[in-house]
Each structure stands twice: as C-alpha cells, then as structure tokens.
Design an enzyme around this catalytic site. Structure first.
Site, PDB file in Angstrom:
ATOM      1  N   ALA A  85       0.846  -1.206   0.000  1.00  0.00           N
ATOM      2  CA  ALA A  85       0.000   0.000   0.000  1.00  0.00           C
ATOM      3  C   ALA A  85       0.876   1.249   0.000  1.00  0.00           C
ATOM      4  O   ALA A  85       1.864   1.328   0.737  1.00  0.00           O
ATOM      5  CB  ALA A  85      -0.921   0.006   1.213  1.00  0.00           C
ATOM      6  N   THR A  88       0.920   8.827  -3.251  1.00  0.00           N
ATOM      7  CA  THR A  88       1.744  10.006  -3.565  1.00  0.00           C
ATOM      8  C   THR A  88       0.941  11.259  -3.259  1.00  0.00           C
ATOM      9  O   THR A  88      -0.301  11.256  -3.396  1.00  0.00           O
ATOM     10  CB  THR A  88       2.148  10.048  -5.056  1.00  0.00           C
ATOM     11  N   MET A 144      12.327  14.978  -8.258  1.00  0.00           N
ATOM     12  CA  MET A 144      11.799  16.307  -7.945  1.00  0.00           C
ATOM     13  C   MET A 144      10.278  16.273  -7.866  1.00  0.00           C
ATOM     14  O   MET A 144       9.627  15.529  -8.589  1.00  0.00           O
ATOM     15  CB  MET A 144      12.303  17.393  -8.895  1.00  0.00           C
ATOM     16  N   TYR A 149       7.763  11.488  -0.833  1.00  0.00           N
ATOM     17  CA  TYR A 149       7.709  10.100  -1.325  1.00  0.00           C
ATOM     18  C   TYR A 149       9.112   9.496  -1.398  1.00  0.00           C
ATOM     19  O   TYR A 149       9.331   8.343  -0.989  1.00  0.00           O
ATOM     20  CB  TYR A 149       7.045  10.120  -2.703  1.00  0.00           C
ATOM     21  N   LYS A 153      10.233   6.217   0.710  1.00  0.00           N
ATOM     22  CA  LYS A 153      10.640   4.996  -0.006  1.00  0.00           C
ATOM     23  C   LYS A 153      12.104   4.645   0.252  1.00  0.00           C
ATOM     24  O   LYS A 153      12.462   3.463   0.277  1.00  0.00           O
ATOM     25  CB  LYS A 153      10.355   5.146  -1.502  1.00  0.00           C
TER      26      LYS A 153
HETATM   27  P1  NDP Z   1      -2.663   2.283  -6.566  1.00  0.00           P
HETATM   28  O1  NDP Z   1      -2.960   3.694  -6.222  1.00  0.00           O
HETATM   29  O2  NDP Z   1      -3.066   1.763  -7.884  1.00  0.00           O
HETATM   30  O3  NDP Z   1      -3.223   1.320  -5.415  1.00  0.00           O
HETATM   31  C1  NDP Z   1      -2.916   1.591  -4.109  1.00  0.00           C
HETATM   32  C2  NDP Z   1      -3.451   0.513  -3.205  1.00  0.00           C
HETATM   33  O4  NDP Z   1      -3.061   0.824  -1.859  1.00  0.00           O
HETATM   34  C3  NDP Z   1      -4.947   0.438  -3.194  1.00  0.00           C
HETATM   35  O5  NDP Z   1      -5.364  -0.899  -3.005  1.00  0.00           O
HETATM   36  C4  NDP Z   1      -5.323   1.281  -1.991  1.00  0.00           C
HETATM   37  O6  NDP Z   1      -6.562   0.932  -1.390  1.00  0.00           O
HETATM   38  C5  NDP Z   1      -4.201   0.948  -1.057  1.00  0.00           C
HETATM   39  N1  NDP Z   1      -4.008   1.966  -0.033  1.00  0.00           N
HETATM   40  C6  NDP Z   1      -3.666   3.258  -0.189  1.00  0.00           C
HETATM   41  N2  NDP Z   1      -3.620   3.871   1.008  1.00  0.00           N
HETATM   42  C7  NDP Z   1      -3.935   2.936   1.938  1.00  0.00           C
HETATM   43  C8  NDP Z   1      -4.078   2.941   3.339  1.00  0.00           C
HETATM   44  N3  NDP Z   1      -3.841   4.049   4.066  1.00  0.00           N
HETATM   45  N4  NDP Z   1      -4.440   1.789   3.969  1.00  0.00           N
HETATM   46  C9  NDP Z   1      -4.662   0.660   3.266  1.00  0.00           C
HETATM   47  N5  NDP Z   1      -4.534   0.587   1.931  1.00  0.00           N
HETATM   48  C10 NDP Z   1      -4.191   1.710   1.277  1.00  0.00           C
HETATM   49  O7  NDP Z   1      -1.066   2.157  -6.380  1.00  0.00           O
HETATM   50  P2  NDP Z   1       0.012   1.323  -7.225  1.00  0.00           P
HETATM   51  O8  NDP Z   1      -0.469  -0.034  -7.499  1.00  0.00           O
HETATM   52  O9  NDP Z   1       0.482   2.150  -8.330  1.00  0.00           O
HETATM   53  O10 NDP Z   1       1.213   1.264  -6.168  1.00  0.00           O
HETATM   54  C11 NDP Z   1       1.420   0.177  -5.294  1.00  0.00           C
HETATM   55  C12 NDP Z   1       2.767   0.351  -4.607  1.00  0.00           C
HETATM   56  O11 NDP Z   1       3.815   0.388  -5.584  1.00  0.00           O
HETATM   57  C13 NDP Z   1       2.886   1.650  -3.811  1.00  0.00           C
HETATM   58  O12 NDP Z   1       3.651   1.427  -2.650  1.00  0.00           O
HETATM   59  C14 NDP Z   1       3.651   2.553  -4.756  1.00  0.00           C
HETATM   60  O13 NDP Z   1       4.328   3.559  -4.067  1.00  0.00           O
HETATM   61  C15 NDP Z   1       4.588   1.557  -5.405  1.00  0.00           C
HETATM   62  N6  NDP Z   1       5.121   1.968  -6.687  1.00  0.00           N
HETATM   63  C16 NDP Z   1       4.300   2.180  -7.752  1.00  0.00           C
HETATM   64  C17 NDP Z   1       4.836   2.515  -8.963  1.00  0.00           C
HETATM   65  C18 NDP Z   1       4.002   2.686 -10.159  1.00  0.00           C
HETATM   66  O14 NDP Z   1       4.558   2.949 -11.228  1.00  0.00           O
HETATM   67  N7  NDP Z   1       2.689   2.542 -10.101  1.00  0.00           N
HETATM   68  C19 NDP Z   1       6.272   2.694  -9.145  1.00  0.00           C
HETATM   69  C20 NDP Z   1       7.051   2.429  -7.980  1.00  0.00           C
HETATM   70  C21 NDP Z   1       6.464   2.076  -6.801  1.00  0.00           C
HETATM   71  P3  NDP Z   1      -7.964   1.598  -1.940  1.00  0.00           P
HETATM   72  O15 NDP Z   1      -8.265   0.929  -3.226  1.00  0.00           O
HETATM   73  O16 NDP Z   1      -8.938   1.283  -0.879  1.00  0.00           O
HETATM   74  O17 NDP Z   1      -7.693   3.056  -2.108  1.00  0.00           O
END
Ligand code: NDP
Length: 242
Positions: A85, A88, A144, A149, A153
């Site tokens: 989870a 940003t 930047m 974040y 990270k």
């Molecule tokens: P999404 O925004 O698509 O999904 C985020 C997920 O995290 C959702 O299931 C959301 O739940 C859950 N979530 C967010 N906040 C909370 C919280 N406070 N408590 C419980 N669950 C929470 O994100 P991504 O799939 O893109 O990213 C997943 C991970 O990968 C993150 O850690 C991100 O930083 C990292 N990442 C992503 C990249 C990318 O290119 N996408 C690149 C590098 C790292 P809900 O649906 O209920 O909101």
C-alpha cells in the site's frame, strides 16, 4: 498434504497490489488482500477472484493490529507479508505542506512498522516468514516534486536491510522491490507531457506491467528464496542502476 501458506497483501485490491494478490493465489498461496477505502473496487475484486478482502488504514497502528488479528483468525497465521500500500502527494518542496509530507510518511513508511510489527513474532516462532516491501525507483534516485515520497521509499530500503539482519537466523527473509514506472492508475494520473519525458528515460522503451512486479514477489515469497534477504530488486526497464 501440507497447508497452503498464507499471504497478506496490503493495498492488494488494485494496481500492483491486485497483480500481486492474483500472482500469489495462482502460485498456490491462500491470499488475504487489505485495502484502504475503495469498497467498490474491493468488492468487485473479491467477487471476481474469490480472495478475502479486509479494510483498514495501514497508517493506523491499532487498526493494523486488529485487522491482522482478524485475518489470522479467518484465514490463518501469516507466512508472507507484502507491504505494498502506498500513496503520492506530489509538490515541489518549497510548496509542500506538512499535511502532504505527513500523509505520505504515514502511509508509506509508518506502515512498515504498523503492518510488520504484528506479524514478526509469529513468523519468528514458526521459523518461517517472507516480508516483501514495495519501495520505488524514486526512493533510490530521488525525484523532484516527491521529497516526501522519496524520503519514505528510501526509508523502506533501510528498514528492509535492518530487519533482514535481525531475522535471518529465524528463517524470515526481508526484501524490497523497487519498481520503475508501472502502468497503474497512480502513473496514468501523470500529465501527458510529463509521461513523454518519463518514457524517453526508460531504455526498454515502455512502462512496466504490474504482472512483472507480481512475478518477482511470488519468487521472493517462495520456499526456494531462503538465501535472498536484505536485497532490493530493481525492476525499472533499465532506467536507473544501483
Ligand atoms: P494504486 O494507487 O493503484 O493502489 C494503491 C493501493 O493501496 C490500493 O489498493 C489502496 O486501497 C491501497 N491503499 C492506499 N492507502 C492505503 C491505506 N492508508 N491503507 C490501506 N490501503 C491503502 O497504487 P500502485 O499499485 O500504483 O502502487 C502500489 C505500490 O507500488 C505503492 O507502494 C507505490 O508507491 C509503489 N510503486 C508504484 C509505482 C508505479 O509505477 N505505479 C512505481 C514504484 C512504486 P484503496 O483501493 O482502498 O484506495
């Protein structure tokens, strides 16, 4: 017959987390998916895939303790924890509010404590555990507009290395995966102009797929990955080498 291992994926109903949940299920794990607030997506995910979903805020220590107890009662003791989870809240630092700073540190870094602390003692007692923390290319190189974040990270990587040392003797491995730009809603929210700039920096010439991260998680979660601990696996299309 041995019981299937139990995996808990935070933010496991959407984006990269969804791919991780599905990948682990396909590999034979019994999966529980946590999510934060999007009930509609979570319920659809549950119906489509038959994976149990649990709603709580990963930044809330008491909620994590309670939620994990519930998962362990309903699904079983947790063998694999995927701390995925994340959020940003981008802004240049000279415009960044303390609220946005805190929101990102809480969800992305405090969650390392709040989610991992309730499972670590059980893993040590059972002499088996796999903890996989999703960090980011931007925690490795800095970005930047993402001081909050990048800080959170980078913190995840330090946490991973310390925890790996503490638990190596107990059969518990702790690793991080640092994705580059993956095609999820988080990345699709980037303005088109900025996206052109991003693509020009990826030698492989495309965004990554969530499945490509999920496959690596499945590998690190496996019984055969016991000699890998404390590492950060970079999956970014050649954008940045560590
Ligand atoms: P999404 O925004 O698509 O999904 C985020 C997920 O995290 C959702 O299931 C959301 O739940 C859950 N979530 C967010 N906040 C909370 C919280 N406070 N408590 C419980 N669950 C929470 O994100 P991504 O799939 O893109 O990213 C997943 C991970 O990968 C993150 O850690 C991100 O930083 C990292 N990442 C992503 C990249 C990318 O290119 N996408 C690149 C590098 C790292 P809900 O649906 O209920 O909101």
């Amino acid at each position: 017959m041995t019981m299937a291992r139990v995996a808990l994926v935070s933010g496991g109903t959407r984006g990269i987390g969804e791919a991780i949940s599905l990948g682990l299920k396909k590999a034979g794990f019994t999966v529980a998916a946590n999510y934060g607030g999007n009930d509609e997506v979570a319920n659809k995910f549950k119906e489509e895939h038959g994976i149990a979903v649990f709603k709580w805020d990963v930044g809330d220590a008491a909620a994590c303790e309670e939620g994990i107890k519930k998962v362990e009662a309903e699904v079983g003791p947790i063998d694999v924890l995927v701390n995925n989870a994340g959020i940003t809240r981008d802004a240049m630092f000279h415009k960044l509010t303390f609220d946005k700073w805190q929101a990102v540190i809480r969800t992305n870094l405090d969650s390392m404590f709040t989610m991992t602390r309730p499972v670590i003692e059980g893993m040590r007692e059972r002499s088996f555990g796999r903890i996989i923390n999703i960090t980011s290319i931007n925690g490795q190189k800095g970005q930047m507009g993402q001081a909050n974040y990048s800080a959170a990270k980078a913190g995840v990587i330090g946490f991973t290395k310390a925890l790996a040392q503490e638990n190596a003797r107990k059969g518990v491995t702790v690793n991080a995966i640092a994705p580059g730009y993956i095609a999820t809603e988080m990345v699709m929210a980037v303005p088109e102009k900025a996206m052109e700039g991003i693509l020009s920096q990826i030698p492989v010439g495309r965004l990554g797929a969530a499945d490509e991260i999920a496959d690596a998680v499945v590998y690190l979660a496996g019984d055969n990955a016991g000699f890998i601990t404390g590492s950060t696996l970079t999956i970014n299309g050649g954008q940045y080498f560590t």
